[in-house]
Design an enzyme around this catalytic site. Structure first.
Site, PDB file in Angstrom:
ATOM      1  N   SER A   1      38.281  61.620 -58.648  1.00  0.00           N
ATOM      2  CA  SER A   1      38.811  60.415 -59.243  1.00  0.00           C
ATOM      3  C   SER A   1      40.281  59.986 -58.866  1.00  0.00           C
ATOM      4  O   SER A   1      40.955  61.246 -58.413  1.00  0.00           O
ATOM      5  CB  SER A   1      38.864  60.378 -60.747  1.00  0.00           C
ATOM      6  OG  SER A   1      39.714  59.410 -61.315  1.00  0.00           O
TER       7      SER A   1
ATOM      8  N   TYR B   1      41.263  65.941 -67.536  1.00  0.00           N
ATOM      9  CA  TYR B   1      40.487  65.121 -66.450  1.00  0.00           C
ATOM     10  C   TYR B   1      41.196  65.101 -65.197  1.00  0.00           C
ATOM     11  O   TYR B   1      40.431  65.529 -64.234  1.00  0.00           O
ATOM     12  CB  TYR B   1      40.367  63.682 -66.973  1.00  0.00           C
ATOM     13  CG  TYR B   1      39.356  62.551 -66.232  1.00  0.00           C
ATOM     14  CD1 TYR B   1      38.015  62.754 -66.561  1.00  0.00           C
ATOM     15  CD2 TYR B   1      40.057  61.916 -65.504  1.00  0.00           C
ATOM     16  CE1 TYR B   1      37.455  61.903 -65.877  1.00  0.00           C
ATOM     17  CE2 TYR B   1      39.213  61.090 -64.583  1.00  0.00           C
ATOM     18  CZ  TYR B   1      37.786  61.077 -65.017  1.00  0.00           C
ATOM     19  OH  TYR B   1      37.081  60.105 -64.101  1.00  0.00           O
TER      20      TYR B   1
ATOM     21  N   ALA C   1      40.684  68.714 -63.691  1.00  0.00           N
ATOM     22  CA  ALA C   1      39.267  68.828 -63.334  1.00  0.00           C
ATOM     23  C   ALA C   1      38.850  67.981 -62.110  1.00  0.00           C
ATOM     24  O   ALA C   1      38.005  68.465 -61.061  1.00  0.00           O
ATOM     25  CB  ALA C   1      38.221  68.113 -64.595  1.00  0.00           C
ATOM     26  N   LYS C   2      39.285  66.808 -61.630  1.00  0.00           N
ATOM     27  CA  LYS C   2      39.119  65.915 -60.761  1.00  0.00           C
ATOM     28  C   LYS C   2      39.746  66.474 -59.657  1.00  0.00           C
ATOM     29  O   LYS C   2      39.052  66.329 -58.479  1.00  0.00           O
ATOM     30  CB  LYS C   2      39.379  64.367 -61.034  1.00  0.00           C
ATOM     31  CG  LYS C   2      38.366  63.829 -62.080  1.00  0.00           C
ATOM     32  CD  LYS C   2      36.905  64.049 -61.695  1.00  0.00           C
ATOM     33  CE  LYS C   2      36.172  63.065 -62.642  1.00  0.00           C
ATOM     34  NZ  LYS C   2      34.628  63.481 -62.186  1.00  0.00           N
TER      35      LYS C   2
ATOM     36  N   ARG D   1      23.362  55.869 -67.092  1.00  0.00           N
ATOM     37  CA  ARG D   1      24.247  54.386 -67.104  1.00  0.00           C
ATOM     38  C   ARG D   1      25.296  54.590 -66.004  1.00  0.00           C
ATOM     39  O   ARG D   1      25.478  55.570 -65.451  1.00  0.00           O
ATOM     40  CB  ARG D   1      24.552  54.124 -68.537  1.00  0.00           C
ATOM     41  CG  ARG D   1      25.421  55.283 -69.029  1.00  0.00           C
ATOM     42  CD  ARG D   1      25.665  54.903 -70.432  1.00  0.00           C
ATOM     43  NE  ARG D   1      26.363  56.143 -71.283  1.00  0.00           N
ATOM     44  CZ  ARG D   1      27.562  56.208 -71.608  1.00  0.00           C
ATOM     45  NH1 ARG D   1      28.338  55.216 -71.120  1.00  0.00           N
ATOM     46  NH2 ARG D   1      28.149  57.369 -72.344  1.00  0.00           N
TER      47      ARG D   1
ATOM     48  N   GLY E   1      23.881  62.604 -64.809  1.00  0.00           N
ATOM     49  CA  GLY E   1      24.665  61.463 -65.592  1.00  0.00           C
ATOM     50  C   GLY E   1      24.133  60.008 -65.192  1.00  0.00           C
ATOM     51  O   GLY E   1      25.068  59.113 -64.833  1.00  0.00           O
TER      52      GLY E   1
HETATM   53  P1  NAP Z   1      29.812  56.582 -67.842  1.00  0.00           P
HETATM   54  O1  NAP Z   1      29.329  55.411 -68.074  1.00  0.00           O
HETATM   55  O2  NAP Z   1      30.612  57.370 -69.114  1.00  0.00           O
HETATM   56  O3  NAP Z   1      28.528  57.729 -67.531  1.00  0.00           O
HETATM   57  C1  NAP Z   1      28.577  58.969 -67.706  1.00  0.00           C
HETATM   58  C2  NAP Z   1      27.213  59.769 -67.841  1.00  0.00           C
HETATM   59  O4  NAP Z   1      27.172  61.122 -67.765  1.00  0.00           O
HETATM   60  C3  NAP Z   1      26.657  59.236 -69.241  1.00  0.00           C
HETATM   61  O5  NAP Z   1      25.442  58.914 -69.132  1.00  0.00           O
HETATM   62  C4  NAP Z   1      26.668  60.402 -69.960  1.00  0.00           C
HETATM   63  O6  NAP Z   1      25.674  60.989 -70.887  1.00  0.00           O
HETATM   64  C5  NAP Z   1      26.468  61.617 -68.849  1.00  0.00           C
HETATM   65  N1  NAP Z   1      27.103  62.917 -69.480  1.00  0.00           N
HETATM   66  C6  NAP Z   1      28.171  63.184 -69.961  1.00  0.00           C
HETATM   67  N2  NAP Z   1      28.058  64.486 -70.334  1.00  0.00           N
HETATM   68  C7  NAP Z   1      27.018  65.071 -69.600  1.00  0.00           C
HETATM   69  C8  NAP Z   1      26.526  66.486 -69.309  1.00  0.00           C
HETATM   70  N3  NAP Z   1      27.017  67.372 -70.060  1.00  0.00           N
HETATM   71  N4  NAP Z   1      25.307  66.605 -69.075  1.00  0.00           N
HETATM   72  C9  NAP Z   1      24.619  65.407 -68.332  1.00  0.00           C
HETATM   73  N5  NAP Z   1      25.166  64.182 -68.407  1.00  0.00           N
HETATM   74  C10 NAP Z   1      26.244  64.107 -69.050  1.00  0.00           C
HETATM   75  O7  NAP Z   1      30.833  57.140 -66.781  1.00  0.00           O
HETATM   76  P2  NAP Z   1      31.091  56.409 -65.398  1.00  0.00           P
HETATM   77  O8  NAP Z   1      32.020  55.422 -65.374  1.00  0.00           O
HETATM   78  O9  NAP Z   1      29.638  56.019 -64.739  1.00  0.00           O
HETATM   79  O10 NAP Z   1      31.513  57.700 -64.414  1.00  0.00           O
HETATM   80  C11 NAP Z   1      30.581  58.445 -63.715  1.00  0.00           C
HETATM   81  C12 NAP Z   1      31.518  59.594 -62.919  1.00  0.00           C
HETATM   82  O11 NAP Z   1      32.669  58.750 -62.156  1.00  0.00           O
HETATM   83  C13 NAP Z   1      32.374  60.474 -63.670  1.00  0.00           C
HETATM   84  O12 NAP Z   1      32.102  61.649 -63.558  1.00  0.00           O
HETATM   85  C14 NAP Z   1      33.685  59.938 -63.721  1.00  0.00           C
HETATM   86  O13 NAP Z   1      34.479  60.849 -64.167  1.00  0.00           O
HETATM   87  C15 NAP Z   1      33.656  59.351 -62.427  1.00  0.00           C
HETATM   88  N6  NAP Z   1      35.017  58.145 -62.262  1.00  0.00           N
HETATM   89  C16 NAP Z   1      34.752  57.178 -63.096  1.00  0.00           C
HETATM   90  C17 NAP Z   1      35.909  56.145 -62.759  1.00  0.00           C
HETATM   91  C18 NAP Z   1      35.326  54.766 -63.631  1.00  0.00           C
HETATM   92  O14 NAP Z   1      36.602  53.962 -63.320  1.00  0.00           O
HETATM   93  N7  NAP Z   1      34.681  54.546 -64.213  1.00  0.00           N
HETATM   94  C19 NAP Z   1      36.798  56.457 -61.966  1.00  0.00           C
HETATM   95  C20 NAP Z   1      36.727  57.641 -61.302  1.00  0.00           C
HETATM   96  C21 NAP Z   1      35.866  58.519 -61.411  1.00  0.00           C
HETATM   97  P3  NAP Z   1      26.133  60.066 -72.545  1.00  0.00           P
HETATM   98  O15 NAP Z   1      25.891  58.522 -72.434  1.00  0.00           O
HETATM   99  O16 NAP Z   1      25.138  60.811 -73.462  1.00  0.00           O
HETATM  100  O17 NAP Z   1      27.692  60.632 -72.797  1.00  0.00           O
END
Ligand code: NAP
Length: 251
Positions: free
Chosen positions: A140, A152, A155-156, A14, A11
């Site tokens: 998370s 979610y 899962a987390k 971005r 992932g």
């Molecule tokens: P994001 O900006 O939505 O980026 C997630 C990336 O994962 C995207 O590039 C997405 O691709 C990719 N992805 C989704 N499904 C996939 C798959 N089946 N195989 C390969 N890649 C896949 O999210 P983020 O905020 O950076 O979050 C990253 C991680 O941190 C996640 O696990 C999220 O649950 C966790 N997290 C985030 C936060 C927060 O506040 N942002 C807080 C706690 C935990 P597409 O663009 O093609 O969909």
């Protein structure tokens, strides 16, 4: 570092994954940048190579067993055995329980839990052979429960149990497994949440920062920094931990 190790970040097109990939490249690792679409990884890979690092863009759905095997094999042959794995790929399918569809449940379990399982299984053989490994799973603060996120949160929380079990099973091979549980991090994911709640993102950030002890929301680099520590050579005695990176304490 005695040799240039290879890391995989899922992932990583971005958000948090991109920041982790760039940080690990800067730390000296070759980085396999996995996301659903290889073309979407170009920005991350170009930033790494422009800074003098080494990276490879690979398109794969982490919830698909065949795609995971092919991606890990390709990274192993082009960059070297992946002994560092960051299971970061994630999606949201938020809804209150009574409105949550089975597809919403399965999709979230598929990417986070099945994805982390498949990726870890594919990489662990390289780690065992190398007698060194570092696995970091993205959990998370939602693991503690969050309205609208039954899928979610489950899962987390599951990622935490998975992490502790990997730590117990793999420790004797020089492999550590830890989870990072971020709070609010400013990415497309939190922007999408603001949109779903019909709140301007700037207001959502301001309101959230007011609830956080350090008085700001997190940035992807905050998570990259913690990851950099957990995968380092010197962190070999830190395993099975869940580190909340949330600007304050969480239970
Ligand atoms: P994001 O900006 O939505 O980026 C997630 C990336 O994962 C995207 O590039 C997405 O691709 C990719 N992805 C989704 N499904 C996939 C798959 N089946 N195989 C390969 N890649 C896949 O999210 P983020 O905020 O950076 O979050 C990253 C991680 O941190 C996640 O696990 C999220 O649950 C966790 N997290 C985030 C936060 C927060 O506040 N942002 C807080 C706690 C935990 P597409 O663009 O093609 O969909």
């Amino acid at each position: 570092m005695t040799e240039k190790r290879t890391a995989i970040v899922t992932g990583a097109a971005r958000g948090i994954g991109a920041a982790i990939a760039k940080r690990l490249a800067n730390d000296g690792y070759a980085v396999g940048v996995i996301d659903l679409d290889a073309a979407a990884c170009t920005t991350t890979v170009e930033a790494i190579t422009a800074a003098g690092g080494k990276a490879l863009a690979v398109g794969a759905d982490v919830s698909d067993a065949e795609q995971v095997t092919a991606a890990v094999d390709r990274i192993a042959s082009e960059l070297g055995a992946p002994t560092i794995l960051i299971n970061n790929a994630g999606i949201l399918r938020d809804n209150l329980l009574f409105k949550m569809s089975v597809d919403d449940w399965d999709a979230v379990m598929g990417v986070h839990l099945r994805g982390a399982f498949l990726m870890s299984k594919a990489c662990q053989k390289h780690m065992v052979e190398s007698k060194f490994g570092r696995i970091v799973n993205l959990s998370s603060t939602s693991a503690l429960g969050n309205r609208g996120q039954a899928n979610y949160a489950a899962a987390k929380a599951g990622m935490q149990g998975f992490t502790k079990t990997l730590a117990i099973e793999l420790g004797k091979f020089g492999i550590t497994a830890n989870a990072i549980a971020p709070g609010f991090i400013q990415t497309d994911m939190t922007a999408a949440t603001a949109e779903r709640m019909k709140v301007p993102f700037a207001d959502f950030i301001k309101f959230s920062a007011e609830q956080i002890p350090v008085a700001r929301v997190g940035q992807p680099e905050d998570i990259a920094h913690t990851t950099s520590f957990l995968v380092s050579e010197g962190a070999g005695f830190v395993s099975g931990q869940v580190i909340y990176v949330a600007g304050g304490p969480k239970d």
